[in-house]
Enzyme design. Sequence first.
Site, PDB file in Angstrom:
ATOM      1  N   ARG A  61      10.497  46.665  24.692  1.00  0.00           N
ATOM      2  CA  ARG A  61      11.931  46.621  25.025  1.00  0.00           C
ATOM      3  C   ARG A  61      12.405  47.893  25.727  1.00  0.00           C
ATOM      4  NH1 ARG A  61      17.371  46.870  22.000  1.00  0.00           N
ATOM      5  NH2 ARG A  61      18.584  45.159  22.904  1.00  0.00           N
ATOM      6  N   ILE A  87      21.689  43.871  27.563  1.00  0.00           N
ATOM      7  CA  ILE A  87      20.456  43.303  27.034  1.00  0.00           C
ATOM      8  C   ILE A  87      20.798  42.871  25.609  1.00  0.00           C
ATOM      9  CG2 ILE A  87      19.645  45.617  26.385  1.00  0.00           C
ATOM     10  CD1 ILE A  87      16.798  44.631  26.660  1.00  0.00           C
ATOM     11  N   SER A  88      20.519  41.622  25.277  1.00  0.00           N
ATOM     12  CA  SER A  88      20.995  41.048  24.018  1.00  0.00           C
ATOM     13  C   SER A  88      20.398  41.735  22.795  1.00  0.00           C
ATOM     14  CB  SER A  88      20.676  39.558  23.960  1.00  0.00           C
ATOM     15  OG  SER A  88      21.416  38.835  24.911  1.00  0.00           O
ATOM     16  N   GLN A  89      21.105  41.622  21.687  1.00  0.00           N
ATOM     17  CA  GLN A  89      20.610  42.104  20.406  1.00  0.00           C
ATOM     18  C   GLN A  89      19.269  41.427  20.102  1.00  0.00           C
ATOM     19  OE1 GLN A  89      23.105  40.944  17.167  1.00  0.00           O
ATOM     20  NE2 GLN A  89      21.903  41.999  15.607  1.00  0.00           N
TER      21      GLN A  89
END
Length: 238
Positions: A61, A87-89
């Site tokens: 990530r 950027i999503s959880q």
Amino acid sequence: MPTKSLIPLICTLLLFSTTLPADDYLQQRQALMAEIQQDATGLRDGKFSARTMSAMGRVPRHEFVSARLRNKAYKNRPLSIGHGQTISQPFIVALMTDLLAISPGDKVFELGTGSGYQAAVLAELGADVYSMEIVESLGLAAAQRLKRLNYTNVRVEVADGYHGWPDAAPFDAIIVTAAGDHIPTPLIQQLKPGGRMVLPVGGRYLVQQLILVTRSEDGMLLTQNILPVAFVPLTGNH
């Protein structure tokens, strides 16, 4: 100028400092996976599949965020990627991925490439991913990043993903990473019988629901509310 006796020591220290960040990221990633799985105990099934967690654990990530945010890359939270996007959880990425129940070789459409992180997770599961990003600079950067990281089973196009990818349809699965006030009709039309779509639905200042849409083999649509979420709004003229 170092003396001859100090040179081996200096080389050893340089080697150690070069390998430390990779080990540190690995440990952080493993800790994040444990946290995500722990959080999943509150869901109906109580855990995410081993395949989902293995795929999540293989995606670096930190490569999908800016250098200044790399120290936060393995926090279980969304992070800015610019242009009002995030950027999503990781927990939400795991949840949406798990709901799609991807099998190797599945053809998946993604509306909203963003950083490319979600596409990379899907690719790790063996999916052929068709991803669209409306923000040109984000789409181009994501395409380059995914290529550099050797995700050869992801195609990225800069366009308005609301209309799907008709030339590649139908899809086994569809994922939408921004919230609109309805389920896009073109995406419903491009979902295969037996296919699954997951997306957030709701306005910017209203409660959004993560929804799972399943198309039965006879074409009937079934929808299921999963949980309340907060996503950036879907953009484009529609």
